[in-house]
Design a protein around this motif. Structure first.
Motif, PDB file in Angstrom:
ATOM      1  N   ARG A 155      -9.499   6.190  -2.292  1.00 29.59           N
ATOM      2  CA  ARG A 155      -8.633   7.202  -2.906  1.00 29.59           C
ATOM      3  C   ARG A 155      -7.362   6.570  -3.480  1.00 29.59           C
ATOM      4  O   ARG A 155      -6.882   6.973  -4.541  1.00 29.59           O
ATOM      5  CB  ARG A 155      -8.271   8.262  -1.871  1.00 29.59           C
ATOM      6  CG  ARG A 155      -9.457   9.051  -1.362  1.00 29.59           C
ATOM      7  CD  ARG A 155      -9.040  10.081  -0.329  1.00 29.59           C
ATOM      8  NE  ARG A 155     -10.188  10.618   0.370  1.00 29.59           N
ATOM      9  CZ  ARG A 155     -10.118  11.483   1.380  1.00 29.59           C
ATOM     10  NH1 ARG A 155      -8.929  11.895   1.786  1.00 29.59           N
ATOM     11  NH2 ARG A 155     -11.206  11.924   1.967  1.00 29.59           N
ATOM     12  N   VAL A 156      -6.819   5.583  -2.768  1.00 25.32           N
ATOM     13  CA  VAL A 156      -5.626   4.908  -3.284  1.00 25.32           C
ATOM     14  C   VAL A 156      -5.948   4.169  -4.575  1.00 25.32           C
ATOM     15  O   VAL A 156      -5.205   4.245  -5.563  1.00 25.32           O
ATOM     16  CB  VAL A 156      -5.050   3.942  -2.228  1.00 25.32           C
ATOM     17  CG1 VAL A 156      -3.945   3.079  -2.833  1.00 25.32           C
ATOM     18  CG2 VAL A 156      -4.512   4.722  -1.032  1.00 25.32           C
ATOM     19  N   TRP A 157      -7.069   3.448  -4.578  1.00 26.55           N
ATOM     20  CA  TRP A 157      -7.412   2.684  -5.791  1.00 26.55           C
ATOM     21  C   TRP A 157      -7.704   3.597  -6.965  1.00 26.55           C
ATOM     22  O   TRP A 157      -7.392   3.279  -8.123  1.00 26.55           O
ATOM     23  CB  TRP A 157      -8.606   1.772  -5.524  1.00 26.55           C
ATOM     24  CG  TRP A 157      -8.340   0.658  -4.558  1.00 26.55           C
ATOM     25  CD1 TRP A 157      -9.028   0.379  -3.425  1.00 26.55           C
ATOM     26  CD2 TRP A 157      -7.299  -0.329  -4.639  1.00 26.55           C
ATOM     27  NE1 TRP A 157      -8.485  -0.715  -2.780  1.00 26.55           N
ATOM     28  CE2 TRP A 157      -7.432  -1.168  -3.508  1.00 26.55           C
ATOM     29  CE3 TRP A 157      -6.266  -0.577  -5.547  1.00 26.55           C
ATOM     30  CZ2 TRP A 157      -6.572  -2.234  -3.271  1.00 26.55           C
ATOM     31  CZ3 TRP A 157      -5.397  -1.641  -5.306  1.00 26.55           C
ATOM     32  CH2 TRP A 157      -5.566  -2.457  -4.190  1.00 26.55           C
ATOM     33  N   ASP A 213       1.353  10.775  -0.031  1.00 24.17           N
ATOM     34  CA  ASP A 213       0.158  11.516   0.368  1.00 24.17           C
ATOM     35  C   ASP A 213      -0.059  11.324   1.871  1.00 24.17           C
ATOM     36  O   ASP A 213      -0.024  10.198   2.358  1.00 24.17           O
ATOM     37  CB  ASP A 213      -1.040  10.965  -0.423  1.00 24.17           C
ATOM     38  CG  ASP A 213      -2.292  11.783  -0.273  1.00 24.17           C
ATOM     39  OD1 ASP A 213      -2.567  12.265   0.835  1.00 24.17           O
ATOM     40  OD2 ASP A 213      -3.014  11.942  -1.279  1.00 24.17           O
ATOM     41  N   ASN A 254      -1.052   4.801  -5.530  1.00 25.57           N
ATOM     42  CA  ASN A 254      -0.186   5.135  -4.404  1.00 25.57           C
ATOM     43  C   ASN A 254       1.030   5.901  -4.920  1.00 25.57           C
ATOM     44  O   ASN A 254       1.103   6.297  -6.086  1.00 25.57           O
ATOM     45  CB  ASN A 254       0.192   3.882  -3.609  1.00 25.57           C
ATOM     46  CG  ASN A 254       1.044   2.904  -4.405  1.00 25.57           C
ATOM     47  OD1 ASN A 254       1.406   3.158  -5.554  1.00 25.57           O
ATOM     48  ND2 ASN A 254       1.366   1.779  -3.787  1.00 25.57           N
ATOM     49  N   CYS A 297       4.962   7.713   3.029  1.00 27.84           N
ATOM     50  CA  CYS A 297       3.863   7.796   2.071  1.00 27.84           C
ATOM     51  C   CYS A 297       3.842   9.170   1.410  1.00 27.84           C
ATOM     52  O   CYS A 297       3.952  10.196   2.091  1.00 27.84           O
ATOM     53  CB  CYS A 297       2.537   7.530   2.769  1.00 27.84           C
ATOM     54  SG  CYS A 297       2.432   5.882   3.504  1.00 27.84           S
ATOM     55  N   THR A 324      -2.469   8.566   2.844  1.00 29.27           N
ATOM     56  CA  THR A 324      -2.002   7.182   2.833  1.00 29.27           C
ATOM     57  C   THR A 324      -1.283   6.843   4.131  1.00 29.27           C
ATOM     58  O   THR A 324      -1.396   5.718   4.639  1.00 29.27           O
ATOM     59  CB  THR A 324      -1.087   6.931   1.629  1.00 29.27           C
ATOM     60  OG1 THR A 324      -1.720   7.398   0.443  1.00 29.27           O
ATOM     61  CG2 THR A 324      -0.788   5.444   1.471  1.00 29.27           C
ATOM     62  N   ASN A 335       6.551   3.731  -2.520  1.00 29.35           N
ATOM     63  CA  ASN A 335       6.732   5.113  -2.949  1.00 29.35           C
ATOM     64  C   ASN A 335       8.196   5.382  -3.305  1.00 29.35           C
ATOM     65  O   ASN A 335       8.713   6.448  -3.016  1.00 29.35           O
ATOM     66  CB  ASN A 335       6.267   6.054  -1.816  1.00 29.35           C
ATOM     67  CG  ASN A 335       6.341   7.522  -2.182  1.00 29.35           C
ATOM     68  OD1 ASN A 335       6.112   7.892  -3.333  1.00 29.35           O
ATOM     69  ND2 ASN A 335       6.676   8.358  -1.203  1.00 29.35           N
ATOM     70  N   LEU A 348       0.822  -1.207   0.000  1.00 35.11           N
ATOM     71  CA  LEU A 348       0.000   0.000   0.000  1.00 35.11           C
ATOM     72  C   LEU A 348       0.858   1.260   0.000  1.00 35.11           C
ATOM     73  O   LEU A 348       0.513   2.267  -0.628  1.00 35.11           O
ATOM     74  CB  LEU A 348      -0.921   0.005   1.225  1.00 35.11           C
ATOM     75  CG  LEU A 348      -2.159  -0.878   1.152  1.00 35.11           C
ATOM     76  CD1 LEU A 348      -2.772  -1.038   2.528  1.00 35.11           C
ATOM     77  CD2 LEU A 348      -3.185  -0.274   0.183  1.00 35.11           C
ATOM     78  N   SER A 349       1.980   1.206   0.703  1.00 38.71           N
ATOM     79  CA  SER A 349       2.780   2.413   0.916  1.00 38.71           C
ATOM     80  C   SER A 349       3.838   2.648  -0.149  1.00 38.71           C
ATOM     81  O   SER A 349       4.475   3.705  -0.153  1.00 38.71           O
ATOM     82  CB  SER A 349       3.477   2.327   2.280  1.00 38.71           C
ATOM     83  OG  SER A 349       4.530   1.375   2.255  1.00 38.71           O
TER      84      SER A 349
END
Length: 406
Positions: free
Chosen positions: A371-373, A278, A377, A276, A281, A199, A196-197
Motif C-alpha cells: 500500500r505504501v509503494w 495513515d 507515504n 504516520c 503505516t 510525513n 517509511l514514515s
C-alpha cells in the motif's frame, strides 16, 4: 483490519514481560540476565504512542489541548497506556495504545486512539490531523507546566518551534541486559523506519525540500540522534547520567536518543518515526520495529557480536532518509553506500524476516508495504495534494484530516 497470517508450526517467539507493566507508573526495571530457554516463547508485546496536531477549520494549528481534555473529562496526568493527554505544545494531543501481541489488535487500537482524540477535539471545535509538522505558518504555545516552561526558557527557539509530532514504538524486552543488546544492534536500520514514515514536507508555509523536516527540527536538541554501542546496562546508565551531569538538559527524560531504554516501561523505545499520516503505516512501523527488536535479541542470545556503530555514519544515513524519504536513494546498512529506497526497505524486511514469520506478521507487512509503494507515504501524498490543489496548503491539511481517520 484483518490480515492474512503465515502459520508456522514451530514458531520461535520472544518473551512477554507482562502487559500491565507497560503503564505509565513508576517501576523498577529488571536487570537480571534471563536466557531464552528459561522463559516462555510468546510474542513480544508492542505499543505505539502517536502525537497529533489540533487544527481549526482554516487548517491553522489551534491551542486547545487543555480545553479539549477538560471538556472531554480526560485526566491529563500521564494516565498510562490507552490514555489521551497533552504534549509539549497546546496545539497537540497524544495517544498511547495498550501493549499488544497481535498486529490486528494493535491496528484496531491505533484507529481507536485517533477516534478518541477526535472526540476530545470535537468538544472545542478542533480537528485532529496526523501531520508531523504544520503545513501552514504557526506560533507554538507551550503547555503551562513548570517543566515545559523551564525547557522553553532554557532552549529558546528550539523549544518555541517544537511543534512536531512523532510516533514512538515500545517493544518489550526481558531486562536491561537484553535491552542494551538490542540497542547495540538496531541502530543501522532506524533510518529506514524514518524513511517509511516521513510525513513532514512543509514548514512555516513552505515546502522544506525534506520528506521529514520534523527530523531536522528534532535534531536541534542536544541529546537527539544515534548512539554508539554501550555493551552493558551500566555503560548505558553511565552515558545517561553523564549527559544529565553536564547541566545542559533538565533531566534524563530529555535524553532523546533515536532508540533508548524507556524510563517508564520495560521496553526499548524506538523514536525515529514521524507520526504516520495513515494508521496502516503506523501499524507497519510497529511491526517492523518489533521484528528488529526480536532479531537483535536472537543475535545477542546466539552470541553474534553487534555491528560497528559509527554515529557519524548513522547520523548521515538518518539525514538522507529525512531528506528524500522513499523518493530517492537511501544509505544501505549492508554496504553504507547509496541504494534505491525500495531495495533498502527490502533489505530491512529480509533482515527481520524470520522474526516476522514467527510472529505471524510477514503477510501483513507485505500487504502494508504494498500500500505504501502504490499510494505513497505521508510526505509523497501531501506533496501530491499540494500540486493537485494548485498550491493550497489548507487543502493539504483538509485531506490529511480525512486520511488520519481513514
Amino acid at each position: 483490519m484483518t490480515f492474512t497470517r503465515v502459520q508456522e508450526p514451530r514458531a520461535l517467539r520472544a518473551r512477554d514481560v507482562g502487559d500491565a507493566r507497560h503503564g505509565r507508573t513508576s517501576h523498577a526495571r529488571p536487570t537480571s540476565r534471563r536466557l531464552p530457554c528459561e522463559t516462555s516463547r510468546v510474542k513480544r508485546t508492542v505499543g505505539v504512542e502517536e502525537e497529533f496536531l489540533l487544527v481549526g477549520d482554516d487548517g491553522q494549528p489551534v491551542a486547545r489541548a487543555a480545553e479539549a481534555l477538560e471538556a472531554s473529562g480526560t485526566d491529563d496526568k500521564g494516565g498510562g497506556t490507552g490514555s489521551l493527554e497533552s504534549e509539549f505544545m497546546e496545539e497537540q494531543l497524544e495517544t498511547a495504545t495498550h501493549p499488544r501481541r497481535e498486529l490486528d489488535d494493535l491496528a484496531t487500537e491505533i484507529r481507536d486512539g485517533r477516534r478518541r482524540a477526535q472526540e476530545a477535539a470535537d468538544t472545542v471545535g478542533a480537528r485532529v490531523a496526523a501531520l508531523s509538522t504544520s503545513p501552514l505558518p504557526f506560533e507554538g504555545t507551550t503547555v503551562s507546566r513548570l517543566r515545559y516552561l523551564e525547557a522553553r526558557a532554557a532552549f529558546g527557539l528550539t523549544a518555541r518551534e517544537q511543534l512536531t509530532s512523532g510516533c514512538h514504538v515500545h517493544v518489550a524486552v526481558a531486562d536491561d541486559v537484553e535491552g542494551v543488546a538490542v540497542l547495540d544492534r538496531i541502530g543501522p536500520w532506524l533510518s529506514t523506519l524514518l524513511a517509511l514514515s516521513t510525513n513532514s514536507p512543509f514548514w512555516q508555509g513552505e515546502d522544506s525540500g525534506y520528506a521529514s523536516f520534523r527530523s531536522q527540527v528534532w535534531s536541534r536538541w542536544p541529546t537527539a540522534g544515534p548512539t554508539r554501542a554501550f555493551g552493558t546496562p551500566e555503560a548505558y546508565r553511565e552515558a545517561v547520567d553523564g549527559l544529565v551531569a553536564t547541566g545542559t538538559i533538565l533531566d534524563e527524560n530529555m535524553v532523546y536518543f533515536d532508540a533508548r531504554l524507556s524510563s517508564r516501561y520495560p521496553t526499548v523505545e524506538i523514536r525515529v518515526a514521524d507520526v504516520c499520516l495513515d494508521p496502516d503505516t503506523a501499524t507497519l512501523v510497529a511491526a517492523l520495529s518489533r521484528g528488529l527488536v526480536e532479531t537483535a535479541a536472537r543475535e545477542a542470545a546466539q552470541g553474534t557480536p553487534p555491528p560497528e556503530l559509527r554515529p557519524e555514519i548513522l547520523r548521515t544515513a538518518a539525514w538522507r532518509a529525512g531528506r528524500s524519504g522513499l523518493e530517492d536513494d537511501l544509505v544501505s546498512p549492508l554496504t553504507w553506500r547509496p541504494a534505491p529506497a525500495h531495495d533498502v526497505v527490502g533489505q530491512l524486511v529480509a533482515h527481520v524476516r524470520d522474526a516476522l514469520v514467527d510472529a505471524g506478521d510477514l503477510d501483513a507487512v507485505t500487504e502494508l508495504l504494498g500500500r505504501v509503494w502504490s499510494g505513497g507515504n505521508g510526505a509523497a501524498r501531501q506533496r501530491a495534494w499540494f500540486a493537485a490543489s494548485g498550491g493550497d496548503l489548507r487543502a493539504v491539511v483538509e485531506k490529511s484530516v480525512e486520511v488520519t481517520h481513514s
